[in-house]
Scaffold this motif. Structure first.
Motif, PDB file in Angstrom:
ATOM      1  N   ALA A 143      59.661  81.413 -79.486  1.00 21.64           N
ATOM      2  CA  ALA A 143      58.285  81.689 -79.919  1.00 21.64           C
ATOM      3  C   ALA A 143      57.321  80.798 -79.149  1.00 21.64           C
ATOM      4  CB  ALA A 143      58.137  81.460 -81.419  1.00 21.64           C
ATOM      5  N   ILE A 144      56.378  81.439 -78.435  1.00 19.01           N
ATOM      6  CA  ILE A 144      55.308  80.730 -77.727  1.00 19.01           C
ATOM      7  C   ILE A 144      53.998  81.042 -78.441  1.00 19.01           C
ATOM      8  CG2 ILE A 144      54.084  80.483 -75.546  1.00 19.01           C
ATOM      9  CD1 ILE A 144      56.593  81.409 -74.156  1.00 19.01           C
ATOM     10  N   SER A 145      53.251  80.009 -78.766  1.00 19.67           N
ATOM     11  CA  SER A 145      51.986  80.195 -79.476  1.00 19.67           C
ATOM     12  C   SER A 145      50.830  79.949 -78.512  1.00 19.67           C
ATOM     13  CB  SER A 145      51.879  79.238 -80.665  1.00 19.67           C
ATOM     14  OG  SER A 145      52.922  79.490 -81.587  1.00 19.67           O
ATOM     15  N   ILE A 146      49.847  80.876 -78.537  1.00 20.36           N
ATOM     16  CA  ILE A 146      48.671  80.744 -77.670  1.00 20.36           C
ATOM     17  C   ILE A 146      47.411  80.973 -78.505  1.00 20.36           C
ATOM     18  CG2 ILE A 146      49.955  81.462 -75.637  1.00 20.36           C
ATOM     19  CD1 ILE A 146      47.436  83.904 -76.837  1.00 20.36           C
ATOM     20  N   ARG A 147      46.294  80.500 -77.964  1.00 17.04           N
ATOM     21  CA  ARG A 147      44.995  80.703 -78.614  1.00 17.04           C
ATOM     22  C   ARG A 147      43.942  80.852 -77.531  1.00 17.04           C
ATOM     23  NH1 ARG A 147      41.158  76.952 -79.969  1.00 17.04           N
ATOM     24  NH2 ARG A 147      42.655  75.268 -79.565  1.00 17.04           N
ATOM     25  N   ILE A 148      42.944  81.712 -77.796  1.00 16.83           N
ATOM     26  CA  ILE A 148      41.839  81.918 -76.866  1.00 16.83           C
ATOM     27  C   ILE A 148      40.599  81.265 -77.449  1.00 16.83           C
ATOM     28  CG2 ILE A 148      40.345  83.631 -75.775  1.00 16.83           C
ATOM     29  CD1 ILE A 148      42.697  85.518 -75.680  1.00 16.83           C
ATOM     30  N   ASP A 149      39.940  80.442 -76.630  1.00 21.90           N
ATOM     31  CA  ASP A 149      38.737  79.723 -77.057  1.00 21.90           C
ATOM     32  C   ASP A 149      37.562  80.208 -76.223  1.00 21.90           C
ATOM     33  OD1 ASP A 149      36.870  77.957 -78.008  1.00 21.90           O
ATOM     34  OD2 ASP A 149      37.597  76.254 -76.822  1.00 21.90           O
ATOM     35  N   ASP A 150      36.573  80.794 -76.897  1.00 20.37           N
ATOM     36  CA  ASP A 150      35.365  81.268 -76.226  1.00 20.37           C
ATOM     37  C   ASP A 150      34.168  80.355 -76.467  1.00 20.37           C
ATOM     38  OD1 ASP A 150      36.647  83.377 -75.142  1.00 20.37           O
ATOM     39  OD2 ASP A 150      35.779  84.919 -76.431  1.00 20.37           O
ATOM     40  N   GLY A 151      34.371  79.216 -77.109  1.00 22.12           N
ATOM     41  CA  GLY A 151      33.263  78.322 -77.377  1.00 22.12           C
ATOM     42  C   GLY A 151      32.505  78.715 -78.632  1.00 22.12           C
ATOM     43  N   PRO A 152      31.261  78.227 -78.752  1.00 20.74           N
ATOM     44  CA  PRO A 152      30.486  78.497 -79.981  1.00 20.74           C
ATOM     45  C   PRO A 152      30.261  79.979 -80.243  1.00 20.74           C
ATOM     46  CG  PRO A 152      29.470  76.759 -78.655  1.00 20.74           C
ATOM     47  CD  PRO A 152      30.525  77.380 -77.809  1.00 20.74           C
ATOM     48  N   ALA A 153      30.024  80.761 -79.164  1.00 22.69           N
ATOM     49  CA  ALA A 153      29.735  82.189 -79.347  1.00 22.69           C
ATOM     50  C   ALA A 153      30.995  82.993 -79.036  1.00 22.69           C
ATOM     51  CB  ALA A 153      28.580  82.619 -78.447  1.00 22.69           C
ATOM     52  N   ALA A 159      54.240  84.088 -67.274  1.00 23.89           N
ATOM     53  CA  ALA A 159      52.890  84.065 -66.727  1.00 23.89           C
ATOM     54  C   ALA A 159      51.959  84.810 -67.677  1.00 23.89           C
ATOM     55  CB  ALA A 159      52.869  84.706 -65.341  1.00 23.89           C
ATOM     56  N   LEU A 160      50.836  84.177 -68.045  1.00 24.63           N
ATOM     57  CA  LEU A 160      49.884  84.755 -68.991  1.00 24.63           C
ATOM     58  C   LEU A 160      48.488  84.729 -68.386  1.00 24.63           C
ATOM     59  CD1 LEU A 160      51.661  82.291 -70.780  1.00 24.63           C
ATOM     60  CD2 LEU A 160      51.141  84.032 -72.494  1.00 24.63           C
ATOM     61  N   SER A 161      47.683  85.734 -68.705  1.00 25.07           N
ATOM     62  CA  SER A 161      46.287  85.779 -68.266  1.00 25.07           C
ATOM     63  C   SER A 161      45.483  86.592 -69.269  1.00 25.07           C
ATOM     64  CB  SER A 161      46.171  86.381 -66.862  1.00 25.07           C
ATOM     65  OG  SER A 161      46.586  87.734 -66.869  1.00 25.07           O
ATOM     66  N   VAL A 162      44.219  86.202 -69.434  1.00 26.13           N
ATOM     67  CA  VAL A 162      43.314  86.923 -70.340  1.00 26.13           C
ATOM     68  C   VAL A 162      42.120  87.407 -69.535  1.00 26.13           C
ATOM     69  CG1 VAL A 162      44.019  85.679 -72.404  1.00 26.13           C
ATOM     70  CG2 VAL A 162      42.162  84.777 -71.004  1.00 26.13           C
ATOM     71  N   SER A 163      41.513  88.496 -70.004  1.00 25.75           N
ATOM     72  CA  SER A 163      40.347  89.059 -69.333  1.00 25.75           C
ATOM     73  C   SER A 163      39.181  88.082 -69.420  1.00 25.75           C
ATOM     74  CB  SER A 163      39.972  90.392 -69.975  1.00 25.75           C
ATOM     75  OG  SER A 163      39.780  90.221 -71.376  1.00 25.75           O
ATOM     76  N   PRO A 164      38.349  87.974 -68.363  1.00 20.00           N
ATOM     77  CA  PRO A 164      37.251  86.996 -68.362  1.00 20.00           C
ATOM     78  C   PRO A 164      36.031  87.501 -69.119  1.00 20.00           C
ATOM     79  CG  PRO A 164      37.318  88.156 -66.280  1.00 20.00           C
ATOM     80  CD  PRO A 164      38.493  88.664 -67.083  1.00 20.00           C
ATOM     81  N   LEU A 165      35.132  86.570 -69.416  1.00 17.58           N
ATOM     82  CA  LEU A 165      33.826  86.898 -69.975  1.00 17.58           C
ATOM     83  C   LEU A 165      32.876  87.292 -68.851  1.00 17.58           C
ATOM     84  CD1 LEU A 165      33.418  83.914 -72.478  1.00 17.58           C
ATOM     85  CD2 LEU A 165      33.860  86.289 -73.089  1.00 17.58           C
ATOM     86  N   GLY A 185      30.053  86.888 -66.407  1.00 15.46           N
ATOM     87  CA  GLY A 185      29.380  85.727 -65.838  1.00 15.46           C
ATOM     88  C   GLY A 185      30.159  84.436 -65.951  1.00 15.46           C
ATOM     89  N   GLU A 186      31.445  84.507 -66.180  1.00 20.81           N
ATOM     90  CA  GLU A 186      32.241  83.283 -66.333  1.00 20.81           C
ATOM     91  C   GLU A 186      32.347  82.564 -64.994  1.00 20.81           C
ATOM     92  OE1 GLU A 186      36.368  81.936 -68.595  1.00 20.81           O
ATOM     93  OE2 GLU A 186      35.844  84.046 -68.349  1.00 20.81           O
ATOM     94  N   ARG A 187      32.170  81.225 -65.024  1.00 20.20           N
ATOM     95  CA  ARG A 187      32.120  80.436 -63.797  1.00 20.20           C
ATOM     96  C   ARG A 187      33.505  80.155 -63.211  1.00 20.20           C
ATOM     97  NH1 ARG A 187      27.579  81.649 -64.805  1.00 20.20           N
ATOM     98  NH2 ARG A 187      25.708  80.343 -64.594  1.00 20.20           N
ATOM     99  N   SER A 188      34.499  79.920 -64.044  1.00 17.25           N
ATOM    100  CA  SER A 188      35.826  79.555 -63.564  1.00 17.25           C
ATOM    101  C   SER A 188      36.868  80.387 -64.289  1.00 17.25           C
ATOM    102  CB  SER A 188      36.090  78.057 -63.796  1.00 17.25           C
ATOM    103  OG  SER A 188      37.420  77.737 -63.473  1.00 17.25           O
ATOM    104  N   LEU A 189      37.841  80.897 -63.506  1.00 14.94           N
ATOM    105  CA  LEU A 189      38.914  81.714 -64.081  1.00 14.94           C
ATOM    106  C   LEU A 189      40.250  80.981 -64.102  1.00 14.94           C
ATOM    107  CD1 LEU A 189      38.144  85.184 -62.428  1.00 14.94           C
ATOM    108  CD2 LEU A 189      37.367  84.286 -64.636  1.00 14.94           C
ATOM    109  N   VAL A 190      40.270  79.727 -63.655  1.00 11.69           N
ATOM    110  CA  VAL A 190      41.534  78.991 -63.638  1.00 11.69           C
ATOM    111  C   VAL A 190      42.074  78.821 -65.049  1.00 11.69           C
ATOM    112  CG1 VAL A 190      42.610  76.786 -63.050  1.00 11.69           C
ATOM    113  CG2 VAL A 190      40.979  77.834 -61.485  1.00 11.69           C
ATOM    114  N   ASN A 191      41.179  78.512 -66.004  1.00  7.96           N
ATOM    115  CA  ASN A 191      41.660  78.297 -67.370  1.00  7.96           C
ATOM    116  C   ASN A 191      41.840  79.601 -68.143  1.00  7.96           C
ATOM    117  OD1 ASN A 191      38.968  78.899 -67.624  1.00  7.96           O
ATOM    118  ND2 ASN A 191      38.405  77.027 -68.699  1.00  7.96           N
TER     119      ASN A 191
END
Length: 656
Positions: free
Chosen positions: A188-198, A240-246, A248-254
């Motif tokens: 079991a691998i646990s992940i979470r996506i953080d988009d900040g305040p909004a 290998a994991l990747s999520v779709s960007p927001l 105008g996102e500045r960096s896609l490394v994270n």
């Protein structure tokens, strides 16, 4: 500081002191009313005689020193934060011409977090304490500092933050990875996506296990999601994991992550079957029993079922060989089967050998230790096992002393590369004809001795001598018996660290370092960037360096192996939103450069160190010592006037 510089030597001044003391004593005896004035005159005379002087230090004024910590990590390239920090430093310099600014750039190595406090501590060691005005850190706050500040308590540390605190950025955070995973069970691998305040709408999660795409998932930001991964084999497994960007996102490394699991077996099970008792019969047993991760089942055939023995059955301690149990029901549960001088093929029906062949092809391990029975009528080579054996008998065994030697492949193969001669001799060797596989060791006259081979998903090995036990007893010299057998057994059980076709890929400062091992090494590798565009790369002795100009997840295929590597400073860019913590608890006040560069005020120790729109730096008023001189405490004219005045006062008083 007050010192004395006598006008006469001390030996000459001593009688004068005694004379003055005697005069004062005589005055106290003969004229007590006149004694105080005469004592005062004597004291003044002694002061003039001993000539008190004061030491004067001459100092040249020096400018105070301010330390500027400039963050030059990868995150400072986002939104031109580095340029904003440089402009702020120029403004601070122009606003404080009376300060000497010591600029300390902080540039962490790729893969390491930014730490400002150790750099500040080193800078403070070269600054005199009486000239330190304070320190200013120009950073975006993405640091890994912890612990107390090295600044003296009376000197300020100011934090000037570059960047937009409301920057939109999406982060893929791996919250839990098991340290190891048991083969055959899900991890079991646990992940979470953080988009900040909004927080935004659910994001698409794409992931693959060892290059095999898995069904995509829609993940709501802020929620912890568990991904089940079934472990099918031992060794490292890359996810290998990747999520779709927001927008105008500045960096896609994270937005990407690379997780490595380590597949292990709960317990390794080995079946050891010894055909006859002989001096080396305990060799394999001793080696395998010494490994705490191995469960060993060992049988030694002492007599055949057809053998005549007059001993009554109730007095025999022997048990029948459980062929049905071992080779029908339990065989798939073993990781390795070892036949040690086993030539009693009448014990096993032909279908059992068919099962062993299937067992090997499906991923099992088989090792054959060949003695004189290998060339006899009951040889394993005469069964269906002969289809997969790397060598077949080519004549009767040879009884002559020989010293085992490594072949060219043996010197490169991970099983035997660490086993360096000189070694002792062995006494007997089976005559073999190699059919396939890798020849790692030879015996007399270069004849095949140790062979290893891969059969579909499984592995097989053959040792053409039963005299490996000679090394343990140093019959004609010692040798690495235990290490050789242990490494052979673990290679047959598919130990990842002993794989001869291992592929290693790492990112070194935007350079992909490819190391593909093999016998022989593969001539080419296929490299695919984050955009999926793949291109072949020539390998020289299995090695190559490839520029990686784009940040993201890269894939490398070579020699039937696949590896992933994340290019870009994943540690530094794991979070690109600027922040005040954790430095705000150490600094006098955190101020954002977006609100303007603060003014500089020179303050005294103990005064407030910061305020709205300004920062304070201590004014020490220190100087450099350029000379030391002395000056009389009483100038000569003042001493003469004092004596004349006292004498006149005494004359006037005594006259009356």
């Amino acid at each position: 500081m007050i010192e004395f510089d006598p006008l006469v030597p001390l030996w000459a001044a001593a009688p004068l002191v005694l004379l003055f003391a005697a005069g004062v004593a005589l005055a106290l005896w003969r004229a007590p009313r006149l004694a105080p004035m005469r004592a005062l005159i004597a004291l003044a005379a002694l002061v003039v005689l001993f000539n008190p002087v004061r030491t004067i230090e001459e100092r040249a004024p020096q400018r105070d020193i301010a330390i500027a910590l400039v963050d030059r990590s990868a995150s400072m390239a986002v939104d031109d934060r580095g340029r904003a920090a440089a402009a702020a430093l120029d403004a601070l310099r122009r606003a404080s011409p009376d300060l000497d600014w010591r600029v300390v750039p902080v540039t962490p190595r790729p893969g390491e977090p930014t730490r400002l406090l150790p750099a500040l501590d080193r800078a403070l060691q070269s600054v005199p304490a009486d000239r330190l005005a304070g320190a200013v850190a120009l950073t975006d706050g993405i640091v890994a500092d912890s612990g107390p500040s090295p600044m003296p308590p009376d000197k300020p540390l100011h934090l000037l933050l570059a960047g937009d605190p409301d920057l939109r950025d999406r982060r893929l955070i791996v919250t839990r990875v098991p340290p190891y995973s048991v083969v055959g069970r899900p991890a079991a691998i646990s992940i979470r996506i953080d988009d900040g305040p909004a927080a935004a709408a659910p994001a698409r999660l794409d992931w693959q296990v060892d290059g095999v795409p898995q069904p995509p998932r829609d993940v709501t930001p802020g929620e912890v999601v568990t991904l089940p991964v079934r472990i099918e084999r031992r060794g490292p497994i890359e996810i290998a994991l990747s999520v779709s960007p927001l927008d105008g996102e500045r960096s896609l490394v994270n937005n990407r992550a690379l997780v490595r699991l380590n597949g292990v077996r709960d317990r390794l099970r080995v079946l050891l079957v010894s055909g006859v008792p002989y001096p080396g019969g305990r060799v394999w047993r001793d080696v395998l029993k010494s490994d705490p991760n191995i469960d060993l089942v060992h049988f030694t055939i002492l007599r055949l079922p057809t053998s005549f023995d007059p001993t009554p059955g109730d007095q025999l301690a022997l048990i029948p060989f459980p062929t049905d149990e071992l080779f029908e029901r339990q065989l798939p549960r073993f990781d390795l089967v070892v036949f040690d001088r086993f030539g009693l093929t009448e014990l096993l029906a032909p279908e059992y050998f068919d099962r062993i062949v299937t067992y090997v092809r499906n991923g099992g391990g088989l090792f054959v230790v060949a003695g004189d029975e290998f060339a006899g009528p009951g040889s394993l080579a005469a069964t269906t096992l002969g289809e997969i054996l790397p060598a077949l008998p080519a004549g009767p065994p040879r009884s002559a002393r020989f010293t085992p030697a490594l072949t060219d492949d043996g010197q490169r193969h991970p099983v035997t590369a660490v086993l360096q001669p000189p070694w002792g001799a062995w006494g007997e060797q089976a005559t073999l004809r190699q059919r396939r596989g890798q020849l790692l060791m030879t015996g007399a006259n270069g004849a095949p001795l140790l062979l290893l081979d891969r059969i579909d998903k499984g592995r097989i090995g053959l040792l053409g001598s039963t005299d490996v036990w000679w090394w343990a007893r140093a019959v004609e010299g010692a040798g690495p018996r235990d290490e050789l057998l242990r490494r052979v057994a673990h290679w047959l059980m598919q130990e990842p660290d002993l794989a001869e076709d291992r592929l290693d890929v790492r990112a070194d400062d935007r350079i992909l370092r490819i190391a593909a091992n093999g016998l022989p090494p593969p001539p080419t590798a296929v490299v695919a960037g984050p955009d999926g565009d793949a291109r072949p790369i020539a390998l020289v002795d299995g090695r190559a360096s490839v520029p990686a100009r784009r940040d993201g997840l890269w894939r490398v295929d070579a020699g039937g192996q696949r590896r992933f590597v994340l290019v870009g400073d994943a540690v530094e860019l794991a979070e690109v939103r600027p922040r005040a913590a954790p430095l705000d608890g150490l600094a006098a006040r955190a101020q954002w450069l977006g609100d303007g560069v603060p003014a500089i005020r020179r303050i005294r120790p103990g005064d407030p160190q910061t305020g709205a729109g300004w920062i304070g730096l201590v004014e020490n008023r220190s100087g450099q010592l350029v000379g030391v001189r002395t000056a009389p405490l009483l100038p000569p004219w003042a001493a003469l006037a004092l004596l004349i005045g006292l004498l006149a006062a005494a004359w006037w008083r005594e006259r009356r």
